[in-house]
Scaffold this motif. Sequence first.
Motif, mmCIF file in Angstrom:
data_model
loop_
_atom_site.group_PDB
_atom_site.id
_atom_site.type_symbol
_atom_site.label_atom_id
_atom_site.label_comp_id
_atom_site.label_asym_id
_atom_site.label_seq_id
_atom_site.Cartn_x
_atom_site.Cartn_y
_atom_site.Cartn_z
ATOM 1 N N VAL A 107 28.049 27.959 89.568
ATOM 2 C CA VAL A 107 27.136 28.873 90.264
ATOM 3 C C VAL A 107 26.279 28.037 91.200
ATOM 4 C CG1 VAL A 107 25.272 30.538 90.004
ATOM 5 C CG2 VAL A 107 27.091 30.418 88.285
ATOM 6 N N TYR A 108 26.271 28.415 92.477
ATOM 7 C CA TYR A 108 25.388 27.712 93.422
ATOM 8 C C TYR A 108 24.021 28.372 93.401
ATOM 9 C CZ TYR A 108 29.226 25.181 95.675
ATOM 10 O OH TYR A 108 30.268 24.342 95.953
ATOM 11 N N PRO A 109 22.997 27.636 93.042
ATOM 12 C CA PRO A 109 21.659 28.242 93.082
ATOM 13 C C PRO A 109 21.224 28.379 94.538
ATOM 14 C CG PRO A 109 21.490 25.930 92.490
ATOM 15 C CD PRO A 109 22.962 26.224 92.685
ATOM 16 N N PRO A 152 42.112 33.151 99.059
ATOM 17 C CA PRO A 152 41.358 33.607 100.229
ATOM 18 C C PRO A 152 40.200 32.663 100.554
ATOM 19 C CG PRO A 152 41.011 35.094 98.357
ATOM 20 C CD PRO A 152 42.069 34.123 97.956
ATOM 21 N N SER A 153 39.765 32.727 101.789
ATOM 22 C CA SER A 153 38.667 31.865 102.224
ATOM 23 C C SER A 153 37.407 32.166 101.414
ATOM 24 C CB SER A 153 38.408 32.113 103.711
ATOM 25 O OG SER A 153 37.386 31.258 104.145
ATOM 26 N N GLY A 154 36.743 31.122 100.983
ATOM 27 C CA GLY A 154 35.496 31.311 100.248
ATOM 28 C C GLY A 154 35.685 31.601 98.772
ATOM 29 N N CYS A 155 36.901 31.384 98.254
ATOM 30 C CA CYS A 155 37.128 31.727 96.850
ATOM 31 C C CYS A 155 36.768 30.575 95.927
ATOM 32 C CB CYS A 155 38.582 32.148 96.631
ATOM 33 S SG CYS A 155 39.737 30.774 96.735
ATOM 34 N N GLY A 156 36.433 29.420 96.477
ATOM 35 C CA GLY A 156 35.989 28.327 95.620
ATOM 36 C C GLY A 156 36.979 27.188 95.513
ATOM 37 N N LYS A 157 37.890 27.068 96.455
ATOM 38 C CA LYS A 157 38.888 25.994 96.392
ATOM 39 C C LYS A 157 38.219 24.633 96.583
ATOM 40 C CE LYS A 157 41.221 27.725 99.873
ATOM 41 N NZ LYS A 157 40.448 28.938 100.185
ATOM 42 N N SER A 158 37.382 24.538 97.632
ATOM 43 C CA SER A 158 36.700 23.261 97.862
ATOM 44 C C SER A 158 35.809 22.928 96.680
ATOM 45 C CB SER A 158 35.864 23.330 99.141
ATOM 46 O OG SER A 158 36.685 23.564 100.251
ATOM 47 N N THR A 181 45.417 24.491 100.463
ATOM 48 C CA THR A 181 45.874 24.888 101.797
ATOM 49 C C THR A 181 45.743 26.396 101.985
ATOM 50 O OG1 THR A 181 47.758 24.945 103.296
ATOM 51 C CG2 THR A 181 48.247 25.013 100.963
ATOM 52 N N HIS A 182 45.706 26.787 103.248
ATOM 53 C CA HIS A 182 45.723 28.213 103.569
ATOM 54 C C HIS A 182 47.144 28.698 103.836
ATOM 55 C CE1 HIS A 182 41.311 28.613 104.690
ATOM 56 N NE2 HIS A 182 41.575 29.531 103.780
ATOM 57 N N ASP A 183 48.014 27.704 104.015
ATOM 58 C CA ASP A 183 49.351 28.019 104.501
ATOM 59 C C ASP A 183 50.316 28.117 103.319
ATOM 60 O OD1 ASP A 183 51.868 27.991 105.572
ATOM 61 O OD2 ASP A 183 51.418 26.491 107.104
HETATM 62 N N1 ATP Z 1 26.217 24.364 98.885
HETATM 63 C C1 ATP Z 1 26.409 25.677 98.687
HETATM 64 N N2 ATP Z 1 25.354 26.496 98.447
HETATM 65 C C2 ATP Z 1 25.538 27.809 98.246
HETATM 66 N N3 ATP Z 1 26.708 28.398 98.269
HETATM 67 C C3 ATP Z 1 27.806 27.676 98.493
HETATM 68 C C4 ATP Z 1 27.715 26.261 98.729
HETATM 69 N N4 ATP Z 1 28.963 25.773 98.949
HETATM 70 C C5 ATP Z 1 29.782 26.839 98.858
HETATM 71 N N5 ATP Z 1 29.120 27.971 98.577
HETATM 72 C C6 ATP Z 1 29.698 29.306 98.364
HETATM 73 O O1 ATP Z 1 30.634 29.200 97.353
HETATM 74 C C7 ATP Z 1 31.795 29.934 97.665
HETATM 75 C C8 ATP Z 1 32.999 29.026 97.575
HETATM 76 O O2 ATP Z 1 32.937 28.021 98.540
HETATM 77 P P1 ATP Z 1 34.118 27.009 98.841
HETATM 78 O O3 ATP Z 1 33.706 26.119 99.936
HETATM 79 O O4 ATP Z 1 34.516 26.365 97.574
HETATM 80 O O5 ATP Z 1 35.266 28.008 99.340
HETATM 81 P P2 ATP Z 1 36.731 27.635 99.878
HETATM 82 O O6 ATP Z 1 37.677 28.381 99.008
HETATM 83 O O7 ATP Z 1 36.895 26.187 100.023
HETATM 84 O O8 ATP Z 1 36.718 28.339 101.293
HETATM 85 P P3 ATP Z 1 37.517 27.887 102.616
HETATM 86 O O9 ATP Z 1 38.938 28.243 102.371
HETATM 87 O O10 ATP Z 1 36.934 28.760 103.673
HETATM 88 O O11 ATP Z 1 37.283 26.454 102.801
HETATM 89 C C9 ATP Z 1 31.600 30.491 99.051
HETATM 90 O O12 ATP Z 1 31.302 31.861 98.920
HETATM 91 C C10 ATP Z 1 30.435 29.773 99.606
HETATM 92 O O13 ATP Z 1 29.640 30.652 100.351
#
Ligand code: ATP
Lengths: 263, 251, 257
Positions: A13-15, A43-49, A194-196
């Motif tokens: 959880v990101y505070p 999907p983008s923003g699902c938390g992969k990074s 990857t997205h691909d």
């Molecule tokens: N430092 C942060 N503070 C608050 N929220 C964050 C932070 N980093 C990421 N998030 C949120 O956490 C969620 C997941 O982020 P993450 O970067 O892991 O997505 P992702 O799957 O890598 O997306 P993408 O494919 O676009 O790179 C996103 O909704 C993002 O808004």
Amino acid sequence: MAVKIEARGLYKVYPRDKGEAVPALAGLDLQVYENEFLAIVGPSGCGKSTLLYLMAGFLDATAGELLLDGRPIRGPQRDCGIVFQHFALFPWKTVKGNILYGLEERKVPRAERERLARHYIAQMKLTGFENSYPHQLSGGMKQRVAIARTLALDPAVLLMDEPFGALDAQTRRLMQEELLALWERKKKTVVFVTHDVREAVYLADRVAVMTARPGRIKAIVDTRLSAAARRHELLESEELVAKANAVWALVREEVEKSAALGE
Amino acid sequence: MGGRLWRGVPLLVLALLWEGLTRGGLLPPEVLPPLDRVLERWAAFWWGGDLLPHLVTSLWREATGFSLSVAVGVPLGIGMAWVPRLRRACEPLLALSYPVPKQALIPVFMLWLGIGHASKIAVIFVGCLIPVVISSLNGARGVDPYLLWSATNLGTPRHRLLWRVIVPAALPDILGGIRMALSISFILLVTSEILAARAGLGYLCFFLGESGAYEEMFAVVLTVVLLGFGADRLYVQGMRRLLVWHLEEGR
Amino acid sequence: MRRLWRGLSPAATVYGLLLAWEGVCRAGLVTPFLLPAPSAIAWRLGQQLLAGDLAWHLALSLYRTLVSFALALLIAVPLGLAMGRVRGVRWFCEPLLAVGFPAPKIVFVQVFMLWFGLHELPKIAMATLEGIFPILSATYLGALGVDRSLLWSARNLGTGEVRLLWKVVLPAALPQVLNGAQIALPICFIVVFVTEMLLGGGGLGDAMMLAQRFADSRGVFAGIVTVSLLGYGTMRVVAWTRRLLLHWHVETQVRQL
Ligand SMILES: Nc1ncnc2c1ncn2[C@@H]1O[C@H](COP(=O)(O)OP(=O)(O)OP(=O)(O)O)[C@@H](O)[C@H]1O
Ligand SMILES: [Mg+2]
């Protein structure tokens, strides 16, 4: 097969200073086997990074367990090399300086350092740009520097966050082949975001599909291609297309869900 | 090179205008002495050895106060970014002292340290310290966290991050702050020397003005302007060399 | 509890310092001549306020500041716009700007004294000169960066060159102009204060130097507190005005679309 990395009920959880906290991962379970090539799509923003940052030990999990070789990950891991989605090159160092950086930090002898740097500069098609600074490079070139920098350290685990995202189609294809060759030669554990979908199927033994945010593993698809299909020069082998379609069907549901959430 | 000469032409035009107006009798010499007289006096002043001791005095004050402020300010600013407790302790002081016009401190330092070197050096030190600390703090706090992660992942231990990543990444900000401090230091030097001193270019200018030696006074004014401008140019040259990797160049 | 401590700590540092200062003075560790106690300074400020001479000096300084600021704007904004759009003006003024900006212009106070005497004029001239540079350089850069297509379309509609400066270039460069003005106003105030210190003739700077000459350190410290508060006040007022103006700037633009 031995388990290299294991996530059990992982929460992150990101505070936030204002407003609600953002749940990025919610109860993620995953096993990455030793020396396997695992791709993660979603999907983008699902938390992969986020998942990769947790594996590299930059972030602490809010709850759940994350193990490397059976030991919990606490703090930065020495043998997990990461390639960042946005490169994170040192702007004050040249291409060569960036590649040398990690080798210097690991006290690799000078001659060996130089040799490795030359090798990876050539392999990543960066010859002629050794002394350029990052701001003088195209996105694709920066990405190749970031890859070279990590590969030069020869880490046991490679965490790659959309490493080919900024490359043009041709270079991308070449890099994919290089990466596969390297992986087959050196036997590493690779976690590849990857997205691909097609790229994931082409490269990986298994593809993990993540749900829309908060991320969880929706399904894991076995995508090992027959040797013939992998060697196939065209990406259009029937086997690959069929598997890619299966993965895409899974991803699509989640992308639609995430679009419905307005993300 | 031709471009640089071309850029000098407007200054030349101005100089000719000065000379023409005064020679043509449009401006009496008590208001503006002719430029060639001023330059002649300037040369005599220089070779006669009257200018040099004052120049040296001013430069000594300037260099000491300024280098002290850099030597203290840069580590302090970076330290504040690195150690939260230090920042919490120093930030309110910084916020309080920021709006104090540093020239207003000149009388206090005169009160404490007299009218010799010490009060000037102290004023310059305090006046330059704040921009240096603030820019170092902002630079060090603004370092892209991914760069820190990236360095960590490549094997840099925490205690070396400071030197390997934070200092180089913050360098553009730090050098910008030091440039600001450089110009502030000259203003404080001249003001404090005009206000109360027994030596230095500011004092000399004041003294010559009071005693009606206007040609010499203009010569000193030109010296001070050139000094301020030259120091800035020199600094920017050095800064460019240090920051070749940085996109935006200092003007 | 911990959070309470955190929230308190910035203020706590300041109060702690003030208390320590007061304590050191009360204990007689320094003579009141070298460092008067904060309470004594506050007392003096109160006295000055009641006596009305503070108001007089303040009014004088503010009057000089505002006049020189207005003059600096009147000179620097048109010149900056012209520099941005007219080749010849740019060619002539850019080197002067480059030399003049980093030079310690305060040294001209001697020259202005020679030209204008000791009264209002040299102070206002000095502050105007110092105020011009930040406004000029910001306006110039703003005007230089104005989107070409904006100019072309306006010219196409038949706007004359001079009107173009006012109707198109100035509004487009307004944020930068305001940036420059925001820097210039506190500078004008400080320079007025400094010239008052140097030349006398009433105002906060003069009052402070007078106190210094009479070895009245309370007066000197009270002067520092006054200018600091005022300097801070001007900075806040300018920031606030800027926000107001920019708000209006954006709104009018939206309405035009
Ligand atoms: N430092 C942060 N503070 C608050 N929220 C964050 C932070 N980093 C990421 N998030 C949120 O956490 C969620 C997941 O982020 P993450 O970067 O892991 O997505 P992702 O799957 O890598 O997306 P993408 O494919 O676009 O790179 C996103 O909704 C993002 O808004
Ligand atoms: Mg990502």
